[in-house]
Scaffold this active site. Sequence first.
Site, PDB file in Angstrom:
ATOM      1  N   CYS A 125      62.101  19.959   2.952  1.00 29.22           N
ATOM      2  CA  CYS A 125      60.652  19.903   2.798  1.00 29.22           C
ATOM      3  C   CYS A 125      60.253  19.460   1.391  1.00 29.22           C
ATOM      4  O   CYS A 125      59.271  18.723   1.215  1.00 29.22           O
ATOM      5  CB  CYS A 125      60.037  21.252   3.122  1.00 29.22           C
ATOM      6  SG  CYS A 125      60.129  21.679   4.891  1.00 29.22           S
ATOM      7  N   HIS A 147      59.188  22.781  10.298  1.00 32.19           N
ATOM      8  CA  HIS A 147      58.838  23.743   9.260  1.00 32.19           C
ATOM      9  C   HIS A 147      57.347  23.666   8.974  1.00 32.19           C
ATOM     10  O   HIS A 147      56.688  22.652   9.249  1.00 32.19           O
ATOM     11  CB  HIS A 147      59.628  23.456   7.981  1.00 32.19           C
ATOM     12  CG  HIS A 147      61.078  23.795   8.080  1.00 32.19           C
ATOM     13  ND1 HIS A 147      61.894  23.927   6.977  1.00 32.19           N
ATOM     14  CD2 HIS A 147      61.871  24.024   9.163  1.00 32.19           C
ATOM     15  CE1 HIS A 147      63.129  24.222   7.368  1.00 32.19           C
ATOM     16  NE2 HIS A 147      63.132  24.294   8.685  1.00 32.19           N
ATOM     17  N   GLU A 193      55.580  23.216   6.305  1.00 33.50           N
ATOM     18  CA  GLU A 193      55.107  22.126   5.447  1.00 33.50           C
ATOM     19  C   GLU A 193      54.993  20.807   6.212  1.00 33.50           C
ATOM     20  O   GLU A 193      54.031  20.045   6.026  1.00 33.50           O
ATOM     21  CB  GLU A 193      56.047  21.945   4.245  1.00 33.50           C
ATOM     22  CG  GLU A 193      56.162  23.164   3.349  1.00 33.50           C
ATOM     23  CD  GLU A 193      57.327  24.063   3.706  1.00 33.50           C
ATOM     24  OE1 GLU A 193      57.953  24.621   2.803  1.00 33.50           O
ATOM     25  OE2 GLU A 193      57.617  24.195   4.917  1.00 33.50           O
ATOM     26  N   CYS A 196      62.119  24.382   1.371  1.00 33.85           N
ATOM     27  CA  CYS A 196      63.549  24.117   1.415  1.00 33.85           C
ATOM     28  C   CYS A 196      63.815  22.715   0.863  1.00 33.85           C
ATOM     29  O   CYS A 196      62.887  21.958   0.554  1.00 33.85           O
ATOM     30  CB  CYS A 196      64.074  24.237   2.847  1.00 33.85           C
ATOM     31  SG  CYS A 196      63.481  22.929   3.951  1.00 33.85           S
TER      32      CYS A 196
END
Length: 246
Positions: free
Chosen positions: A169, A130, A132, A166
């Site tokens: 993260c 992801h 991040e 999410c």
Amino acid sequence: MKVMERQRHLASEIDNLEESDTMVQNDNMTAMMMSRRLGDMVQDTAADVQNSQRTISKDVIAPGQTGGQTVSETPLEYDEHLEWMTKAYELACEAMSQGEVPVGCIIVYNSQIIGRGRNEVNETKNATRHAELIAIDGVKAWSKTQGIDPNAVFNDSTLYVTVEPCVMCAAALRLRRLRQIVFGCHNDRFGGCGSVMDVAQDGGNALGLPLNCVSGILADKAVQLLKDFYRKENPNAPNPKKKDNR
């Protein structure tokens, strides 16, 4: 004699019953007092929370924006957030051009971008790539080249991401103890900063101190980018229903 013994025994039993009844009454009184005290404590705590929320929990609202999480921002701070979020949005557009879910992220330290990331899940066939987490890797690499403790860098850095992190993260960001998280639109399916779970705030200090979050910066653009992406993926998909307060 037997009658007298029975009478004495009966009198003793009555005394025992009276003592038991007194104990029960005392227990009930104690329970009632404890219940009242707990009720008062709950009310006091609720009042403290409400007062605290009135003081520090103001939405970040700007023309054409929606959302808001915790911290009240001045116009100057909002402009700064907008400038950095624009950089994250550019990475989200890049992700979309590569067939990835359009999420972009940057990490800012001492007014410079030291970590960048966009979704790379499809490219790498790795569900953890992801935006991040990629940006976090960038900060660790930068810190190593500078000879600086990455933990100290994270503690004084602000992360900008176009979509609410999410749950995975959000937990990673909290463990890294970033100074501030600024995100665009809310993530109604997987959001870990309040939309689905509040990993950013809940759970005591097991994951580190609660995250300081701000939302709503370029939210409309982030939402539109997601809509464009999913329409492209499925041309026959119905138009999404408009949700209130988003």
